[in-house]
Scaffold this motif. Structure first.
Motif: not given
Length: 319
Positions: A43-47, A49-56, A198-204
């Motif tokens: 969660v800390f290393n992958y999930c 970061p994806c949540l924060l990146f795509f949220s912004v 890329l976006h779908i993977t990040g969303d998942l």
């Protein structure tokens, strides 16, 4: 008033249910310590970061308008830090306890419980604002934590230079900080929207972040530690559960915050003690048992405090 109560229940209960699931799994032997450690690292290393990146990146929030909110958060943090330092120097004698007490009071669990509650309350827009708030205030959290825990150190050669280097390394290698900086840079250069695979993977990956983090938090709860708090841990817990939310409200009102901004400030400041406080206390020679007691008690009881405070503020039309 009923609407305010329903609002408070809606934003807190999903988090409690997921934490309860984690605790249930741990009691049944379905969530070992190895699983908790591996899932938390994932969660800390992958999930997250994806949540924060795509949220912004995906948001249309004007981050320049968040300056007042961030300034209020910094003021709240300094008030809690300085106040707890003064209290610890007066009423707590052991150096190994002082830093742990101070960190337990000022350092809240913004990345997991804070963000999850903000998302429940305000959706994607609130999550974007909360992510930026968390990114800035987390820097301050890390600096103050190293300072207060430096009363004791396992390394006899520890110096202020080494502590500064430690802070810089922690921030430069923190996946959450890297994700936020990358997101701000992406928006600053007005790059084309990220779409497709890329976006779908990040969303998942982002969708996994908060539920799995809350399950791990629940699976990590130690009932013995939570139900048998020491005098110092109870004092720190009161500071985190009662004093911190009240100060957040007072500062927010003095800064003229209302609506979503007041809600984000309150929920981030009222969150239980950060899980990272235990890890850092143990690494720097603090009283790790005291840190665990504070973490366990505030993680469960603090959620109810958040619900009560959110209900009152909602009923008053402040968030």
């Amino acid at each position: 008033m009923i609407e305010a109560i329903l609002f408070a229940i809606t934003i807190v209960m999903p988090n409690l249910f997921l934490m309860g699931l984690g605790f249930f799994m741990q009691r049944r032997g379905e969530a070992s310590q190895a699983f908790i450690n591996q899932a938390s690292n994932f969660v800390f290393n992958y999930c997250l970061p994806c949540l924060l990146f795509f949220s912004v990146v995906d948001s249309d929030v004007d981050y320049a308008k968040q300056v007042v909110l961030i300034a209020a958060g910094i003021v709240v943090t300094f008030i809690l830090y300085i106040g707890s330092e003064l209290y610890a120097s007066r009423f707590i004698s052991a150096p190994a306890d002082q830093g742990v007490f101070v960190q337990g009071v000022f350092r809240s669990n913004m990345a997991i419980i804070g963000l999850a509650t903000v998302a429940n309350a305000y959706g994607e827009i609130g999550l974007s604002i909360g992510a930026v708030y968390m990114g800035i205030v987390t820097i301050l959290f890390n600096i103050l934590a190293v300072i207060t825990l430096s009363r004791v150190s396992k390394n006899a050669n520890d110096t202020w230079i080494s502590r500064i280097v430690l802070i810089v390394k922690k921030l430069a290698t923190n996946p959450l900080m890297v994700a936020l900086i990358a997101a701000f840079a992406y928006k600053a250069f007005s790059l084309p929207p990220i779409t497709g695979v890329l976006h779908i993977t990040g969303d998942l990956l982002a969708a996994v972040a908060l539920p799995l983090a809350l399950i791990c938090a629940g699976a990590s709860i130690d009932l013995k530690s939570m139900l048998s708090p020491s005098g110092i841990s109870m004092q720190a817990s009161i500071g985190r559960i009662v004093i911190a939310p009240l100060i957040a409200i007072a500062v927010g009102l003095s800064f003229g915050l209302t609506g979503m901004h007041m809600g984000v400030l309150f929920l981030m400041a009222a969150a239980p003690t950060a899980a990272a406080s235990y890890v850092m206390a143990k690494a720097m020679g603090g009283n790790d048992i005291l840190a665990a007691n504070i973490l366990g008690f505030t993680t469960v009881v603090g959620m109810f405090g958040m619900a009560i405070g959110a209900g009152i503020l909602r009923g008053m039309g402040l968030m």
